[in-house]
Design an enzyme around this catalytic site. Structure first.
Site, mmCIF file in Angstrom:
data_model
loop_
_atom_site.group_PDB
_atom_site.id
_atom_site.type_symbol
_atom_site.label_atom_id
_atom_site.label_comp_id
_atom_site.label_asym_id
_atom_site.label_seq_id
_atom_site.Cartn_x
_atom_site.Cartn_y
_atom_site.Cartn_z
ATOM 1 N N MET A 159 0.766 -1.216 0.050
ATOM 2 C CA MET A 159 -0.163 -0.027 -0.049
ATOM 3 C C MET A 159 0.760 1.129 -0.104
ATOM 4 O O MET A 159 0.866 2.220 1.037
ATOM 5 C CB MET A 159 -0.968 0.097 1.153
ATOM 6 C CG MET A 159 -2.123 1.054 1.306
ATOM 7 S SD MET A 159 -3.240 0.463 -0.046
ATOM 8 C CE MET A 159 -4.698 0.984 0.856
ATOM 9 N N GLY A 160 1.623 1.384 -0.994
ATOM 10 C CA GLY A 160 2.381 2.584 -1.416
ATOM 11 C C GLY A 160 1.839 3.462 -2.220
ATOM 12 O O GLY A 160 0.530 3.416 -2.088
ATOM 13 N N ILE B 149 1.537 3.858 -5.368
ATOM 14 C CA ILE B 149 0.574 3.234 -6.326
ATOM 15 C C ILE B 149 -0.686 2.267 -5.888
ATOM 16 O O ILE B 149 -1.686 2.429 -6.184
ATOM 17 C CB ILE B 149 1.428 2.227 -7.452
ATOM 18 C CG1 ILE B 149 2.585 3.068 -7.862
ATOM 19 C CG2 ILE B 149 0.663 1.654 -8.442
ATOM 20 C CD1 ILE B 149 3.597 2.349 -8.762
ATOM 21 N N ARG C 294 3.992 -3.258 5.039
ATOM 22 C CA ARG C 294 4.971 -3.452 6.046
ATOM 23 C C ARG C 294 4.570 -2.678 7.172
ATOM 24 O O ARG C 294 4.571 -3.046 8.301
ATOM 25 C CB ARG C 294 6.368 -3.012 5.587
ATOM 26 C CG ARG C 294 7.204 -4.017 4.845
ATOM 27 C CD ARG C 294 8.417 -3.469 4.476
ATOM 28 N NE ARG C 294 7.981 -2.324 3.444
ATOM 29 C CZ ARG C 294 8.876 -1.517 2.821
ATOM 30 N NH1 ARG C 294 10.406 -1.611 3.020
ATOM 31 N NH2 ARG C 294 8.435 -0.609 1.941
ATOM 32 N N ARG D 249 6.690 -6.662 -10.055
ATOM 33 C CA ARG D 249 7.809 -7.139 -10.887
ATOM 34 C C ARG D 249 7.372 -8.881 -11.016
ATOM 35 O O ARG D 249 6.950 -9.481 -10.016
ATOM 36 C CB ARG D 249 8.924 -7.196 -9.970
ATOM 37 C CG ARG D 249 9.554 -5.717 -10.268
ATOM 38 C CD ARG D 249 9.952 -5.270 -11.642
ATOM 39 N NE ARG D 249 10.658 -3.959 -11.485
ATOM 40 C CZ ARG D 249 9.871 -2.777 -12.077
ATOM 41 N NH1 ARG D 249 8.746 -2.976 -12.107
ATOM 42 N NH2 ARG D 249 10.715 -1.786 -12.077
ATOM 43 N N GLU E 105 11.065 -10.662 -19.323
ATOM 44 C CA GLU E 105 10.119 -10.227 -20.103
ATOM 45 C C GLU E 105 10.650 -9.902 -21.419
ATOM 46 O O GLU E 105 11.983 -9.357 -21.486
ATOM 47 C CB GLU E 105 9.599 -8.750 -19.662
ATOM 48 C CG GLU E 105 8.825 -8.955 -18.263
ATOM 49 C CD GLU E 105 8.722 -7.382 -17.478
ATOM 50 O OE1 GLU E 105 9.286 -6.537 -17.967
ATOM 51 O OE2 GLU E 105 8.005 -7.594 -16.601
ATOM 52 N N HIS F 115 4.443 -5.101 -19.654
ATOM 53 C CA HIS F 115 4.978 -4.122 -19.051
ATOM 54 C C HIS F 115 4.790 -2.937 -19.279
ATOM 55 O O HIS F 115 5.851 -2.039 -19.649
ATOM 56 C CB HIS F 115 6.492 -4.553 -18.652
ATOM 57 C CG HIS F 115 6.836 -3.735 -17.346
ATOM 58 N ND1 HIS F 115 8.063 -4.244 -16.650
ATOM 59 C CD2 HIS F 115 6.735 -2.829 -16.681
ATOM 60 C CE1 HIS F 115 8.415 -3.610 -15.507
ATOM 61 N NE2 HIS F 115 7.506 -2.678 -15.510
HETATM 62 O O1 LIG Z 1 7.751 -0.676 -13.848
HETATM 63 C C1 LIG Z 1 7.707 0.616 -13.906
HETATM 64 C C2 LIG Z 1 8.460 1.367 -12.930
HETATM 65 O O2 LIG Z 1 9.161 0.919 -12.134
HETATM 66 O O3 LIG Z 1 8.097 2.667 -12.807
#
Ligand SMILES: O=CC(=O)O
Length: 571
Positions: A157-158, A160, A180, A242, A271, A290
């Site tokens: 929950m940062g 983004i 965390r 990731r 990827e 991605h």
């Molecule tokens: O994958 C995208 C980023 O790291 O901003």
């Protein structure tokens, strides 16, 4: 001249490198050299390179390459995740590592929602049926799962993750999160999210599980057989973090056996996946390559941020070539700072960096321009630079008083930074005590301007049209005719205004001062007046509003300013 610009190494333009549409932004600031060209003669080019800009993980910051770059100062990564960089090693070479957080959050959160919705509602399958030449009817098997009202589990929950929560609130989702650190109660309440201390509880209860964590040793393989087995058989896993956060072999098994319903992945490892990878042939997987941050607006913001993150480095002259700089003098009523607040907030300017100085009272605070609780958590410092590159505008906001004994030094630092950065003009927003006006200053508008000779020629016509009054010089000894006949500039309460103006005249710097006579108090109306005058000159905002002040967006932090009064309960 290209030679004036810092040399910067990039992988390539087009294909897997920097997008052709945005490379113009980099070219304004840098002399770009592509890896292929560089490798033709690393000995010749190596010592010139001051920064390396990485896009799609390339050029790889490997020891063999870095050892050819003795003048390297910064490795700047386009994107937020820097798990592909050995930061301690790069730092040990005296090279800084930078990334572009913040500007990618919205686009990435949008992508998480796009994957969630597309997987739930079988958008891709529907599209393929619709365009298939053999389609004669819509098969009943094309049946999605309900998003509205379902339970969403956000892991990480940062910045983004929180934006995913904000979006999901609109879908009436029950939001669980694991992080965390637990977020504040206010943050949780604002999006209606509940904290799950145990990851297992979140996995058990969620219909959609979204992964938004950084890749670290702790999060590598975070979702494996055990975790997948805890999820509902109707649940969908969405990954925008990731690829390595998920054990892909375990995922293949879970998708094949029906342990979970589906997966939607913007990231995989590697990827792209090898063309024969089992994930590619499963019917319940949706994969995008991605592209979480791939919108024109976001990559332009990333380019601007990557370009301007060098401003505090002395080795990057002319980073703001052709830009106008607007800055406040710290003066009576803080009118200049309030006016600058309106600019930053209304033009949605991006923070480009901070002005490093030991001449301001040290302080740190929350983001004054936050549009949500999440943004408010960013730490802001006393002197920060914001840009609106499309307008060729930069703003230096000063939020702390100047240490009295260091006023001269501060002016010197400012002048040398302004010169080195290549600004075409600087406008200082200031104020002066109303009650100390000279007789001749008492009548008419409270607005005055000053302009240095090197800006006067370029601005004479505009000033004539605006009809502004120049700040009157006043006699040193009023009433005494013979002594000291040279009238002088007097700006009581104006802080560094007079000194900065005089220094700029001496240094041939194109600089103007716009000031208002005012009194201490609620100076918000003065700030509106000053910023409107500035806009009449620079045309930063062309909205033809009837009510001149309504076109400006008041920053959230102003709610802490005047007018809230002293709580009566205190008495
Ligand atoms: O994958 C995208 C980023 O790291 O901003």
């Amino acid at each position: 001249m290209a030679e004036d610009k810092p040399w910067v190494l990039i992988s390539e333009v087009g294909d897997e490198g920097f997008h052709e549409d945005v490379v113009d932004i980099l070219k304004q600031h840098f002399h770009l050299i592509c890896l292929k060209e560089f490798l033709k003669n690393p000995v010749l080019h190596g010592p010139k390179i001051q920064a390396m800009l990485m896009w799609n993980y390339r050029p790889a910051a490997e020891p063999s390459l870095l050892s050819c770059l003795p003048s390297l100062k910064v490795v700047a990564n386009g994107g937020v995740g820097i798990d592909h960089l050995d930061v301690p090693y790069i730092n040990s070479l005296g090279v800084k590592v930078a990334n572009t957080p913040g500007v990618v959050s919205d686009a990435t959160a949008d992508m998480a929602m796009a994957l969630l919705l597309a997987s739930a509602r079988m958008v891709v399958e529907g599209h393929l049926i619709s365009v298939d030449s053999k389609t004669t009817h819509v098969p009943q098997s094309l049946m999605g799962v309900e998003v509205t009202g379902s339970t969403l589990g956000i892991i990480g929950m940062g910045h983004i993750g929180y934006k995913v929560a904000q979006r999901s609130k609109g879908f009436n989702m029950r939001i669980l999160y694991h992080n965390r650190n637990r977020r504040s109660v206010e943050d949780e309440q604002a999006v209606g999210a509940s904290y799950c201390e145990k990851l297992d509880d979140l996995l058990n209860e969620s219909d959609f599980v979204v992964l938004v964590v950084n890749l670290t040793p702790e999060t590598t393989g975070l979702i494996s057989h055990r975790e997948l087995s805890l999820m509902k058989p109707t649940a969908t896993l969405i990954n925008v973090s990731r690829g390595l956060v998920v054990d892909q072999d375990a995922l293949v098994k879970a998708l094949k056996s029906g342990t979970i319903r589906a997966a939607a992945l913007d990231v995989t490892h590697p990827e792209p996946l090898p063309r024969d990878h089992p994930l590619l042939s499963l019917p319940n997987v949706l994969i995008t390559p991605h592209t979480g941050t791939n919108t024109h607006a976001t990559i332009r913001k990333m380019m601007h941020l990557m370009s301007t993150m060098f401003i505090s480095s002395q080795s990057s002259p002319a980073a703001f070539k052709g830009f106008t700089l607007v800055m406040p003098a710290v003066a009576v009523g803080n009118v200049g700072q309030l006016a600058v607040d309106l600019l930053v907030s209304t033009l949605n300017m991006s923070r480009a960096g901070y002005f490093h100085t030991d001449c301001l009272i040290p302080m740190a605070g929350n983001n004054p321009y936050a549009s949500c609780k999440e943004d408010a958590e960013e730490l802001h410092t006393p002197a920060e630079v914001y840009t609106a590159a499309e307008l060729k505008l930069a703003v230096l906001q000063i939020r702390a008083p100047i240490i009295q004994t260091r006023s001269k030094k501060f002016r010197q630092q400012l002048v040398s930074w302004i010169k080195a950065s290549g600004f075409s003009r600087t406008v200082v927003l200031s104020s002066s005590h109303s009650y100390q006006r000279d007789d001749q200053q008492l009548q008419g508008t409270p607005l005055r301007y000053l302009i240095t000779p090197s800006l006067l020629t370029a601005s004479a016509d505009a000033l004539k049209e605006l009809g502004w009054r120049e700040m009157e010089r006043i006699p040193a000894f009023p009433g005494v005719k013979d002594a000291n006949p040279e009238p002088r500039l007097c700006i009581p309460g104006g802080g560094i205004t007079k000194g900065l103006f005089t220094d700029s005249c001496d240094e041939d710097l194109p600089l103007a001062v716009l000031l208002l006579f005012c009194s201490e108090g609620d100076n918000i109306p003065d700030a509106f007046a000053l910023v409107n005058h500035l806009n009449n000159w620079l045309h930063l905002l062309d909205s033809q509003s009837q009510e001149p002040n309504s076109k400006w967006k008041v920053p959230t932090s102003w709610s802490l300013l005047f007018g809230s009064g002293i709580p009566p309960a205190l008495f």
